[in-house]
Each structure stands twice: as C-alpha cells, then as structure tokens.
Scaffold this motif. Structure first.
Motif, PDB file in Angstrom:
ATOM      1  N   GLY A 271      45.614  46.963  47.038  1.00  0.00           N
ATOM      2  CA  GLY A 271      44.726  46.128  46.260  1.00  0.00           C
ATOM      3  C   GLY A 271      45.397  45.319  45.168  1.00  0.00           C
ATOM      4  N   HIS A 289      29.204  45.210  47.734  1.00  0.00           N
ATOM      5  CA  HIS A 289      30.245  45.210  48.756  1.00  0.00           C
ATOM      6  C   HIS A 289      29.887  46.228  49.829  1.00  0.00           C
ATOM      7  N   SER A 291      32.526  47.528  51.897  1.00  0.00           N
ATOM      8  CA  SER A 291      33.672  48.450  51.950  1.00  0.00           C
ATOM      9  C   SER A 291      34.551  48.382  50.707  1.00  0.00           C
ATOM     10  N   LYS A 292      34.586  47.228  50.086  1.00  0.00           N
ATOM     11  CA  LYS A 292      35.448  47.062  48.912  1.00  0.00           C
ATOM     12  C   LYS A 292      35.007  47.993  47.793  1.00  0.00           C
ATOM     13  N   THR A 293      35.984  48.579  47.101  1.00  0.00           N
ATOM     14  CA  THR A 293      35.696  49.399  45.927  1.00  0.00           C
ATOM     15  C   THR A 293      36.476  48.864  44.742  1.00  0.00           C
ATOM     16  N   GLU A 294      35.987  49.153  43.547  1.00  0.00           N
ATOM     17  CA  GLU A 294      36.617  48.665  42.316  1.00  0.00           C
ATOM     18  C   GLU A 294      36.563  49.756  41.256  1.00  0.00           C
ATOM     19  N   ALA A 352      40.835  46.436  42.232  1.00  0.00           N
ATOM     20  CA  ALA A 352      40.122  46.398  43.506  1.00  0.00           C
ATOM     21  C   ALA A 352      41.035  46.948  44.584  1.00  0.00           C
ATOM     22  N   ASN A 353      40.494  47.661  45.536  1.00  0.00           N
ATOM     23  CA  ASN A 353      41.329  48.323  46.527  1.00  0.00           C
ATOM     24  C   ASN A 353      41.887  47.387  47.579  1.00  0.00           C
ATOM     25  N   GLU A 354      41.489  46.132  47.547  1.00  0.00           N
ATOM     26  CA  GLU A 354      42.015  45.145  48.493  1.00  0.00           C
ATOM     27  C   GLU A 354      42.162  43.808  47.799  1.00  0.00           C
ATOM     28  N   PHE A 356      41.629  39.969  47.345  1.00  0.00           N
ATOM     29  CA  PHE A 356      40.487  39.106  47.663  1.00  0.00           C
ATOM     30  C   PHE A 356      40.835  38.151  48.798  1.00  0.00           C
ATOM     31  N   ASP A 362      33.804  40.071  51.456  1.00  0.00           N
ATOM     32  CA  ASP A 362      33.030  41.312  51.297  1.00  0.00           C
ATOM     33  C   ASP A 362      32.370  41.360  49.924  1.00  0.00           C
ATOM     34  N   THR A 363      31.769  40.238  49.539  1.00  0.00           N
ATOM     35  CA  THR A 363      31.077  40.135  48.249  1.00  0.00           C
ATOM     36  C   THR A 363      29.776  39.383  48.489  1.00  0.00           C
TER      37      THR A 363
END
Length: 370
Positions: A271, A289, A291-294, A352-354, A356, A362-363
C-alpha cells in the motif's frame, strides 16, 4: 578489553571502531598507515585481541601487494610475539587467497604468517576470507563495484556493466562487524577459518538495477522492498553516498477548499502512506470500499469518524484527537467519513493497503447520513 585495529581509518576499520565505541567497554588502539613500526610494540602492549584489517587492494605497483599485505603482517606478528602475553589475532583476508594472482598470493601469504604466529606463541589466530564487502564509508573505485555504483548513481552519473549476468557474492559490512564483535566476546572460540553470514548470491546486473531504482523512487514515490536482506543493505549504502544537499526532496501537494492531500510513500505490495488536512467544519470521505482498507491516525486536531453499514444501515461514530495515538480503521462495506469538529486545522496520517488505481479505485460514493 584492549583491542587493536590495524587499518582503523579504512572502510571496515571505521565501521568496527564506531561499533566498539558505542559498546563503551573497549580500549581501542588504532594502528594506522603512518604509525611508526618502531612504536608497534609499545602501542600493542597489553592488547587482548588484534583485528588486522590493514591491507592493499588496488596499488599503482603490483609489488605493493606483497609489502602491504604479507610483509606488514610479518612485522605485526613479530611485534605481537614479543609481547609478554601474545594476543589473539583476527585477519581480514579475501576469497582471492585461493587464486593465483598477485593480490591473492599476498593474502594467502598473510594467512600463513598469522597461522605460524599462532603455532609458535599458542595464541589463537582467526582468518576471515571475505568476499566483496560493501556498506557505508566504502570507497568508490576501490573497495567494491557496489561502492562505485552507489557513488555514481547518487550523483547522477552513469554506471557501466559489462556483463549483467556475471555472478556476484556480497557481504554487508554490518554483518562483518557483528561477526568480529561476537568473536571478540567469545574468548573460547577456536582458531582457524571463520565466516560471515549471510553471503548474498546475486548478479552484477541485479545490483546495478536495484541501485538505479533508489533515486527513481523519489519521482514515483514507490519504494522497492528495502526492509530486509540485500535490498535493505544496498539502500543504506546508497543513501550513505548522498551529498547533504540531496538529503531532502519534495512531493506534490493537492489542495482544494477542504484542505490538502499529500502522498508520501508507496510500496510495491503493502500500500501507500499519505496525510490530509481539513479545515474546521469540513467533512472528508463519504464513500465505502469493497476490499480496500485504511488506517487513520490523527496527528493534530479533533476528528469525528462516522460509519454506516451499507446493507443493514447500522451506524457508529467515534472521536479521535491528536496526541492520543488512536488508530481508526475503515472496514469494507461500511461507508465512512472524517469531520473536523475542532477549532484548528485537522491533520491526519493515512495508510491504505493498496496503491490508488484510477482504473479500479474501489471507492464508491456514499454518505454516512443519507
């Protein structure tokens, strides 16, 4: 412990000297190139162990290999043998000691001399056959190709690689020093050959490509994986060659009436890091999201974090303040927002784990309070 270091002002010697000074329990006796040989006996009096690191790598005259490596080792060992209690000796040799070239021959002869010293005095002799040591304070165009690569790339100069597939075996100077310190502390360690681990098996091209990637990361904001192993050691070496004017760089700032957003660092597989600001009364987010995590950390100000489960409608709200070191996580399937409910500017750090991806962000826009 009284420890003598020949070549104390050289590449490995400086690193060892600094580490010993940090430990604070050693009386360090530096033996330098300009130390008069007639003074060796007096300087070495009472020494418990000698790290013999002095040597000649790239002389203008090949005859200096013999004088700088073998002959001086003989002078040193004679001085040590004359002491009331001959100390242990650790020789920094080379894997080239097994090769039939002037440098290798001189290193092999130095090994024979310290082995003979051990036999006639009963003192232990330890021999490290090192291969391509690299790290901070190394000299470009002298110690190793890694030093040359790092020096040139740090200054925007080209590097030359004749055969990218050529195998390369490397050891990191910090690992060398760790092995030396462990040996110094272990008075029961048997004499003979000793090793440094790990030895990195790579290629010239792979090292050159990785070193070239370090300055590029300032433009892309994406760092290669540099937390462990060879990449970690190479990045530390590269950074040690930066001139002070290159210690800083700037990243883009994206501002609008709500505040600012700044991306600090992106990673290949873990991320990215950024931060944002919000003026009093401003709300940011209002999306969810799949799948995205923050993870959010309020650095300054007071924030209200709102959540709504997009299927059940369940809601949740919490307050986080700067200085509390509270991490707030966003959860897939929950719409969320951040509102500055204080009187000052809000500053929030974000992971963020990925990275952007505009094609697949994914938003999805969704208000916490529809």
């Amino acid at each position: 412990m009284r420890i003598a270091i020949t070549g104390a002002d050289g590449f490995i010697g400086r690193n060892l000297t600094v580490r010993l000074a940090e430990k604070g329990d050693a009386d360090i006796v530096p033996i330098l190139r300009d130390t008069p040989r007639a003074e060796l006996g007096a300087r070495l009096a009472g020494v418990d162990i000698v790290f013999h690191l002095a040597g000649v790598n790239r002389p203008t005259d090949p005859a200096e290999f013999a004088t700088g490596n073998a002959d001086f080792t003989g002078v040193l060992c004679n001085a040590l043998a004359a002491l009331p209690v001959p100390p242990r000796i650790v020789l920094s040799s080379s894997t080239q000691a097994a090769l039939d070239n002037p440098y290798g021959q001189s290193k092999h002869r130095a090994e024979e001399i310290v082995e003979a010293y051990a036999k006639r005095t009963g003192a232990k002799a330890h021999v490290f056959r090192l291969t391509n040591v690299f790290g901070k304070w190394s000299r470009p165009y002298y110690n190793s190709a890694v030093a040359t690569f790092c020096y040139n790339v740090a200054r925007g100069l080209p590097i030359s690689v004749n055969d990218p597939a050529a195998p390369l075996r490397l050891v990191y100077v910090d690992d060398v020093v760790e092995a030396f310190l462990a040996l110094a502390a272990d008075t029961a360690a048997p004499g003979g050959y000793a090793e440094v681990e790990p030895v990195y098996e790579t290629t010239v091209g792979a090292v050159a490509d990785l070193v070239r990637s370090f300055p590029a990361s300032r433009e892309t904001l994406t760092t290669p994986p540099v937390g462990t192993g060879l990449a970690r050691a190479l990045q530390a070496t590269y950074l040690s060659f930066l001139e002070p004017v290159a210690f800083t760089y700037t990243v883009p700032v994206y501002s609008d009436p709500r505040g600012s957003f700044v991306e600090m660092l992106k990673t290949v597989d873990s991320g990215q890091f950024s931060y944002f600001t919000a003026y009093p009364g401003i709300t940011r987010g209002e999306h969810y999201h799949h799948s995205k995590t923050e993870k959010f950390l309020v650095i300054k100000g007071t924030a209200s974090f709102g959540f709504r489960q997009i299927v059940t409608g369940e809601t949740f709200e919490l307050i986080a303040r700067g200085g509390e070191a509270t991490i707030v996580e966003t959860i897939p399937g929950w719409a969320h927002n951040v509102t500055n409910i204080g009187d000052d500017e809000l500053v929030v750090m974000l992971w963020a784990n990925e990275i952007f991806d505009r094609a697949r962000p994914d938003t999805i826009a969704a208000r916490v309070k529809p």
